[in-house]
Enzyme design. Structure first.
Site, PDB file in Angstrom:
ATOM      1  CG  HIS A 298      38.351  38.302  38.807  1.00 27.00           C
ATOM      2  ND1 HIS A 298      39.860  38.269  38.825  1.00 27.00           N
ATOM      3  CD2 HIS A 298      37.832  37.003  39.116  1.00 27.00           C
ATOM      4  CE1 HIS A 298      40.089  37.087  39.574  1.00 27.00           C
ATOM      5  NE2 HIS A 298      39.046  36.158  39.856  1.00 27.00           N
ATOM      6  CE  LYS A 489      49.693  46.835  32.247  1.00 25.36           C
ATOM      7  NZ  LYS A 489      49.630  46.103  33.421  1.00 25.36           N
ATOM      8  NE  ARG A 490      44.235  40.180  25.679  1.00 25.01           N
ATOM      9  CZ  ARG A 490      43.019  39.111  25.300  1.00 25.01           C
ATOM     10  NH1 ARG A 490      43.391  37.874  25.778  1.00 25.01           N
ATOM     11  NH2 ARG A 490      42.217  39.363  24.703  1.00 25.01           N
ATOM     12  CE  LYS A 495      44.395  44.944  31.147  1.00 26.15           C
ATOM     13  NZ  LYS A 495      44.916  44.695  32.396  1.00 26.15           N
ATOM     14  CB  THR A 597      48.888  39.343  38.863  1.00 20.74           C
ATOM     15  OG1 THR A 597      48.368  39.029  37.437  1.00 20.74           O
ATOM     16  CG2 THR A 597      47.845  38.948  39.785  1.00 20.74           C
ATOM     17  CE  LYS A 601      52.345  37.239  37.291  1.00 23.64           C
ATOM     18  NZ  LYS A 601      51.611  37.033  36.152  1.00 23.64           N
TER      19      LYS A 601
END
Length: 767
Positions: A298, A489-490, A495, A597, A601
């Site tokens: 992952h 998101k986290r 990110k 993911t 969405k």
């Protein structure tokens, strides 16, 4: 053939509405509740999220359970029933504060305890060499109590099971040994054993080598394998075969998927059961083990890879350490035979990392002990094969596969966006819910003025509803016709929430420079949790809230720009924000986000994507056409070149006046007047040790955002792009992902036959 999905996380969210949808009971229930003078939405909002996950990995497991049931697979999810899930996030004075998530406080109506299937799990002890082989003795025992949660498929009368284990101390705990006098203390000490299932470790993409975490990992694996073997033997009831041959069919009846390396101890544990208990010869046991397991990787971030200290494993699981050494020895013998005198290759490929504290590389264990290894998007699987585990891929190239992630369209369209789901059904029928590739039929409506208006109207209704929610929760007036620019998101440096923050400051400065200049209004929503020990992530949250405080209270800005930090982002909040989003932010440095993911969405729910060529963004652009996404920034090759050359943040700062202004404001305390040096660590990181190169992509990002604003002014053209994106999102159903796992890895066939409901006699159904 039964499929077992082993995961330390299942981020399930709420269950009520999902169950009604999958059973086809939603309208009936809505009506019945309405007749009682109640509002179903109010009822649904009372349910606690089952927050047994951190982010992507845990939510993927939940989507997979939904798809496996919908595809009629005989599949089981196995994990831990954490008493406390992911912490609740409070923002106090702009800082994240954690509160315990006591999600079971009012009980959980969806679970059923199964004490009749309780199993023992052993820890510590020592290994005894006996004539009949090795024996693990003098262990401490913890009992694993299973709780079953039903997982209904969509409208097919199939119900699978998610079995989560809870730790219980045996009744003689601490009472059988030397502890004669202190009965009270012995009973109190039962907590030590039961702490194993107390709390979810709140780290996303980060390895923390704590003993309690290793206990959790072994606990779920040991209980699950006993359960699997019990079920396998029951299916062989009355068999005359000897133990030696009975297990030959094991891989034909059992497929175990390891969700990352967290359940990697399943490999030595199955070997221990086969060799020590069932008395199989090593080579036979190893052959069966390899055919049984498959491993999903992952992440490629080095700080996320599990590397357990040998000393810790030796203390907690002495027999497993011996087995791991034996696996490694045989593995290295094979490598040495193929590559004589290549000592460096042996060092790179060993399960044991020498130097400093000896550690076990759990990813290497998973690769060696599995018949299939997969990444979660094309670009990620490619990195896995050609960079991170190149030596292993050279050895067994056929073992490495790609399985691009997906999301369940039941929760992420029908449940969260009924307006859009219904609109789509009117155009192409209802079959798309079980076959999302049918969304491609929407292409013929791209220029249909009525459809364009309807899509736009659904989005506007979702935005108004979410704006009301924001105003109620945050006491900030939201302009519902502004562009909803969402980054949820986290919180993690890779990110790049910081890059978004710099863009917000840039927009603010443009408004201040020329308040009369036309400006496309935006509501920027940033949300997500930071791991409690991740200091930089917490500073990033504080910076975002500080910028929001300045922007939202500046009268010159008015309703042109608002910044909201969305508190306590979780599955149930995602269901509210995603359908209301216009612009989805997917801006990780190329090569760092394995798949993502959330990106899928947003695409399915009618948002446009601004993003880098990373993770599944690459395949989204491939499906929709790159011109229908806002793609910007460095590609993987560019990042590699910049690394070779050496990334110098200063040169971007010197060259780009808008970047310089934003950074100077952060540095000077413009956003923290009472503590001017508050964000020094952040700016220092950006200049001197930013692994994720925020400044290098800043200019391309801001220019791309300008293109976004341009298009947003033309509502019709914007909505055409939205329709093209929805029409191209069919690939990203988890049904498609699971079909690929089933055929390429588990060797099972999905079935779309609807089994008869339980109230129908079987023979009638047969007729």
């Amino acid at each position: 053939q039964r499929v077992y999905y082993l995961s330390l996380e299942f981020y399930m969210g709420r269950t009520l509405q999902n169950t009604m949808i999958n059973l086809g009971l939603q309208n009936a229930c809505d009506e019945a509740i309405y007749q009682l003078g109640l509002d179903i939405e109010e009822l649904e909002d009372i349910e606690e999220d089952a927050g047994l996950g951190n982010g992507g990995l845990g939510r993927l497991a939940a989507c997979f359970l939904d798809s496996m049931a919908t595809l009629g697979l005989a599949a089981y999810g196995y994990g831990i029933r954490y008493e406390y899930g992911i912490f609740n996030q409070k923002i106090r004075d702009g800082w994240q504060v954690e509160e315990a998530d006591d999600w079971l406080r009012h009980g959980n109506p969806w679970e059923k305890a199964r004490p009749e299937y309780m199993l023992p799990v052993h820890f510590y002890g020592r290994v005894e060499h006996t004539k009949s082989g090795q024996k693990w003795v003098d262990t401490q025992v913890v009992l694993a109590l299973p709780y079953d949660t039903p997982v209904p498929g969509y409208m097919n009368n199939t119900v699978n099971t998610m079995r989560l284990w809870s730790a219980r101390a045996p009744n003689d705990f601490n009472l059988r040994d030397f502890n004669v006098g202190d009965y009270i203390q012995a009973v109190l000490d039962r907590n030590l054993a039961e702490n194993i299932s107390r709390v979810l470790y709140p780290n996303d993409n980060f390895f923390e080598g704590k003993e309690l975490r290793l206990k959790q990992e072994y606990f779920v694996v040991a209980a699950t394998l006993q359960d699997i073997i019990r079920r396998f033997k029951a299916s062989k009831f009355g068999s005359t075969e000897s133990v030696r041959t009975i297990f030959d069919s094991f891989p034909d009846q059992v497929a175990i998927q390891l969700n990352d390396t967290h359940p990697a101890l399943a490999i030595p544990e199955l070997m221990r059961v086969f060799v020590d208990i069932e008395k199989l010869p090593w080579t036979k046991a190893w052959d069966i083990t390899k055919q049984t397991f498959a491993y999903t990787n992952h992440t490629v971030l080095p700080e996320a890879l599990e590397r357990w200290p040998v000393d810790l494993v030796e203390k907690l699981l002495p027999r497993h350490l011996q087995i791991i050494y034996e696996i490694n020895q045989r593995h290295l013998d094979k490598v040495a035979a193929l590559f004589p005198n290549d000592l460096d290759r042996l060092r790179r490929m060993s399960l044991i990392e020498e130097g400093g504290v000896k550690r076990i590389n759990m990813a290497h264990l998973c690769i060696i002990g599995s018949h299939a290894v997969n990444g979660v998007a094309k670009i990620h699987s490619d990195i896995v094969k050609t960079q991170v585990f190149k030596d292993f891929a050279d050895l067994e190239p056929e073992k490495f596969q790609n399985k691009t992630n997906g999301i369940t369209p039941r929760r992420w369209l029908l449940l969260c966006n009924p307006g859009l789901a219904e609109l789509i059904a009117e155009k192409i029928g209802e079959d798309y819910v079980k076959d999302l590739s049918q969304l491609i039929k929407l292409h013929k409506f791209v220029n249909d003025d009525i459809f364009i208006r309807e899509v736009s109207k659904v989005k506007q209704e979702n935005k108004v509803k979410f704006a009301q929610f924001l105003e109620k929760e945050y006491k900030v007036k939201i302009n519902p016709s502004s562009m909803f620019d969402v980054h949820v998101k986290r919180i993690h440096e890779y990110k790049r929430q910081l890059m978004n923050c710099l863009h917000v400051i840039t927009l603010y400065n443009r408004i201040k420079r020329d308040p009369m200049k036309p400006f496309v209004p935006r509501t920027v929503v940033i949300g997500g949790k930071a791991a409690p020990g991740y200091h930089m992530a917490k500073m990033i949250i504080k910076l975002i809230t500080a910028v929001g405080h300045v922007v939202n209270n500046d009268p010159v800005v008015g309703n042109k720009l608002k910044v909201i930090f969305l508190e306590n982002y979780r599955v149930s909040l995602a269901e509210k924000v995603i359908p209301a989003t216009d612009l989805s932010e997917q801006i990780s440095t190329a090569g760092t986000e394995a798949s993502g993911t959330g990106n899928m969405k947003f695409m399915l729910n009618g948002a446009l994507t601004i993003g880098t060529m990373d993770g599944a963004n690459v395949e989204m652009a491939e499906e929709a056409g790159e011109e229908n996404l806002f793609i910007f920034g460095m590609r993987i090759q560019d990042v590699a070149e910049l690394d070779k050359k050496g990334y110098n943040a200063q040169e971007y700062y010197d060259k780009l006046p808008e970047l310089k202004q934003a950074i100077d404001q952060i540095k000077s305390g413009f956003f923290s007047p009472t503590q001017p040096d508050l964000f020094n660590e952040v700016t220092n990181m950006l200049f001197h040790h930013d692994r994720f190169k925020v400044f290098a992509d800043y200019e391309a990002y801001v220019k791309c955002q300008d293109k976004v604003s341009q298009l947003y002014m033309n509502a019709k053209e914007w909505t055409k792009l939205v329709i093209r994106n929805i029409a191209a999102s069919g690939k990203f159903s988890s049904d498609r992902t699971i079909k690929e796992y089933a055929r390429d890895i588990w060797n099972v066939e999905p079935s779309d036959t609807k089994i008869p409901p339980p109230n129908e006699p079987r023979d009638v159904a047969d007729d």
